[in-house]
Design an enzyme around this catalytic site. Sequence first.
Site, PDB file in Angstrom:
ATOM      1  N   CYS A 257       0.796  -1.236   0.000  1.00 48.20           N
ATOM      2  CA  CYS A 257       0.000   0.000   0.000  1.00 48.20           C
ATOM      3  C   CYS A 257       0.828   1.286   0.000  1.00 48.20           C
ATOM      4  O   CYS A 257       0.763   2.064  -0.945  1.00 48.20           O
ATOM      5  CB  CYS A 257      -0.936  -0.001   1.205  1.00 48.20           C
ATOM      6  SG  CYS A 257      -2.180  -1.300   1.086  1.00 48.20           S
TER       7      CYS A 257
HETATM    8  N1  LIG Z   1      -2.702  -5.986   1.821  1.00 49.44           N
HETATM    9  C1  LIG Z   1      -3.203  -4.914   2.393  1.00 49.44           C
HETATM   10  O1  LIG Z   1      -2.853  -4.595   3.519  1.00 49.44           O
HETATM   11  C2  LIG Z   1      -4.224  -4.040   1.698  1.00 49.44           C
HETATM   12  C3  LIG Z   1      -4.932  -3.121   2.458  1.00 49.44           C
HETATM   13  C4  LIG Z   1      -5.873  -2.327   1.841  1.00 49.44           C
HETATM   14  C5  LIG Z   1      -6.063  -2.420   0.472  1.00 49.44           C
HETATM   15  N2  LIG Z   1      -5.342  -3.310  -0.262  1.00 49.44           N
HETATM   16  C6  LIG Z   1      -5.623  -3.389  -1.700  1.00 49.44           C
HETATM   17  O2  LIG Z   1      -6.389  -4.567  -1.954  1.00 49.44           O
HETATM   18  C7  LIG Z   1      -6.054  -5.121  -3.218  1.00 49.44           C
HETATM   19  C8  LIG Z   1      -5.626  -6.560  -3.043  1.00 49.44           C
HETATM   20  O3  LIG Z   1      -4.453  -6.597  -2.249  1.00 49.44           O
HETATM   21  P1  LIG Z   1      -3.963  -7.893  -1.482  1.00 49.44           P
HETATM   22  O4  LIG Z   1      -2.957  -7.427  -0.496  1.00 49.44           O
HETATM   23  O5  LIG Z   1      -5.105  -8.701  -1.020  1.00 49.44           O
HETATM   24  O6  LIG Z   1      -3.224  -8.669  -2.674  1.00 49.44           O
HETATM   25  P2  LIG Z   1      -2.625 -10.153  -2.621  1.00 49.44           P
HETATM   26  O7  LIG Z   1      -1.501 -10.157  -3.577  1.00 49.44           O
HETATM   27  O8  LIG Z   1      -2.407 -10.602  -1.219  1.00 49.44           O
HETATM   28  O9  LIG Z   1      -3.812 -11.042  -3.200  1.00 49.44           O
HETATM   29  C9  LIG Z   1      -4.330 -10.898  -4.462  1.00 49.44           C
HETATM   30  C10 LIG Z   1      -4.833 -12.246  -4.931  1.00 49.44           C
HETATM   31  O10 LIG Z   1      -5.485 -12.035  -6.162  1.00 49.44           O
HETATM   32  C11 LIG Z   1      -5.192 -13.123  -7.012  1.00 49.44           C
HETATM   33  N3  LIG Z   1      -5.448 -12.686  -8.372  1.00 49.44           N
HETATM   34  C12 LIG Z   1      -4.700 -11.895  -9.167  1.00 49.44           C
HETATM   35  N4  LIG Z   1      -5.326 -11.686 -10.326  1.00 49.44           N
HETATM   36  C13 LIG Z   1      -6.489 -12.376 -10.274  1.00 49.44           C
HETATM   37  C14 LIG Z   1      -7.566 -12.545 -11.151  1.00 49.44           C
HETATM   38  N5  LIG Z   1      -7.583 -11.963 -12.342  1.00 49.44           N
HETATM   39  N6  LIG Z   1      -8.591 -13.328 -10.782  1.00 49.44           N
HETATM   40  C15 LIG Z   1      -8.577 -13.914  -9.567  1.00 49.44           C
HETATM   41  N7  LIG Z   1      -7.604 -13.781  -8.673  1.00 49.44           N
HETATM   42  C16 LIG Z   1      -6.572 -13.007  -9.028  1.00 49.44           C
HETATM   43  C17 LIG Z   1      -3.769 -13.483  -6.699  1.00 49.44           C
HETATM   44  O11 LIG Z   1      -3.470 -14.817  -7.062  1.00 49.44           O
HETATM   45  C18 LIG Z   1      -3.725 -13.270  -5.182  1.00 49.44           C
HETATM   46  O12 LIG Z   1      -4.024 -14.441  -4.467  1.00 49.44           O
HETATM   47  C19 LIG Z   1      -4.987  -4.207  -3.793  1.00 49.44           C
HETATM   48  O13 LIG Z   1      -5.603  -3.233  -4.590  1.00 49.44           O
HETATM   49  C20 LIG Z   1      -4.387  -3.553  -2.566  1.00 49.44           C
HETATM   50  O14 LIG Z   1      -3.825  -2.286  -2.847  1.00 49.44           O
HETATM   51  C21 LIG Z   1      -4.441  -4.146   0.321  1.00 49.44           C
END
Ligand SMILES: NC(=O)c1ccc[n+]([C@@H]2O[C@H](COP(=O)([O-])OP(=O)(O)OC[C@H]3O[C@@H](n4cnc5c(N)ncnc54)[C@H](O)[C@@H]3O)[C@@H](O)[C@H]2O)c1
Length: 401
Positions: A257
């Site tokens: 983030c």
């Molecule tokens: N991690 C955090 O602390 C956090 C906090 C707030 C917001 N976010 C936001 O949330 C979103 C997700 O982040 P995250 O940390 O969960 O990511 P992550 O990398 O932990 O997980 C994403 C998942 O999505 C899957 N994926 C990718 N493309 C895909 C598709 N086309 N179809 C299905 N699955 C797919 C991946 O295999 C992975 O398991 C991002 O936009 C991030 O900025 C993250």
Amino acid sequence: MKIGIIGQGYVGLTISAFAAEFFDVVGFDSNQKIVDQLNLGHSHIEGVESALLEKLIKSGRYRASSQGRDIQDCDIIVIAVPTPLTSERNPDLTYIEAACKTIGENVSKPILIINESTSFPGTLRSFIKPTIERYSSAKLEHLYAISPERVDPGRTDFNQKNTPRLYAGLTTEASERTREFYSKFCDSLTEVSSPEVAEAAKLFENTFRQVNIALVNEFAQIAHALGINVYETLEAANTKPYGFMKFTPSAGVGGHCIPVDPTYLAAVAEEHGAPATFIRRANEVNLDMSMYIVNRVVADNGGNLQGKNVLVVGVAYKPNVADVRETAAELVIEHLRNQGAVVSWHDDLVSTWKGESSSPLQGADIAVVVTKHDSLDDKKILASAPYVFDTTGKVKGSKGL
Ligand SMILES: NC(=O)c1ccc[n+]([C@@H]2O[C@H](COP(=O)([O-])OP(=O)(O)OC[C@H]3O[C@@H](n4cnc5c(N)ncnc54)[C@H](O)[C@@H]3O)[C@@H](O)[C@H]2O)c1
């Protein structure tokens, strides 16, 4: 009601676990290995216990899938896929596009689609909606909403239930249905007037952190130059009961983030002719911290690290998680190696990273602490090398910022 959650990472799996207490949930992920592990009840995310996952699977309320047909009859779909930067450090919406394709090609009736992935204002209205429509063969009038995720992985005092949520739909009906969905497992929901406000608020929250971390990192350098203890000074300033919020210096920012989201804001600002000077500069200051730290270590060690065994302690981007995304340890290690040091690393929670394994916490000439997990004992760190430089302010008796 059946809920499909696209992306089973930190955000998607966490939401799945909360939502599955009330709804049938399909956790859709394009990574088959993750899907297989999840269906065996093995969680890969801190904060979602495998025991809970097993319970939800046994009760029939959760299962993971990589098959588009499994989201076909969902009533609500939540998008929680990565939004990284391209190699030119521009917003990369390819994962969102792929998620939209999955939805467009598979969903067979009008439903509510909520985006939780972080992106710039206008993403829901001008990218997600038209992309889903482009991939749908049937003309379906879906409802669209945004509710940016605020989860802080590894944190136990704030979770999905007690972290207030923002939301907004493209239509009143979309807003109402979004509220209905989240109110099952979130105590405090605030509707804003448009999806763009919610999207911008999320980016501004993380930009606020990026800029303040940069400020305190610059201040650490000033304090050192003046011979003043930065931590004591920050504690002193923090006795003011209003108008001050304490941030602490570090080797830089990490995770998915803080190093990424502000660049989404800067990119959209510049595209619209607005300045993003603070945001761009904050990013540079935080990235430069790794070089500043290595220069301090070099200066303390006779101006040369050639052939020295340097152990970097903690490569996760923050304490008590195994997440190494955008970790500041990467640049610290790169600069140490450029100085001729022989670098290894130790992390209690990360066993392998970039093809290397965690080394024992002992026997180094120099130790540089980048991240200190609670499980790490000060005495063990101090015994690992005759010279220890701590960037966290938590290892008493070491050198540091
Ligand atoms: N991690 C955090 O602390 C956090 C906090 C707030 C917001 N976010 C936001 O949330 C979103 C997700 O982040 P995250 O940390 O969960 O990511 P992550 O990398 O932990 O997980 C994403 C998942 O999505 C899957 N994926 C990718 N493309 C895909 C598709 N086309 N179809 C299905 N699955 C797919 C991946 O295999 C992975 O398991 C991002 O936009 C991030 O900025 C993250």
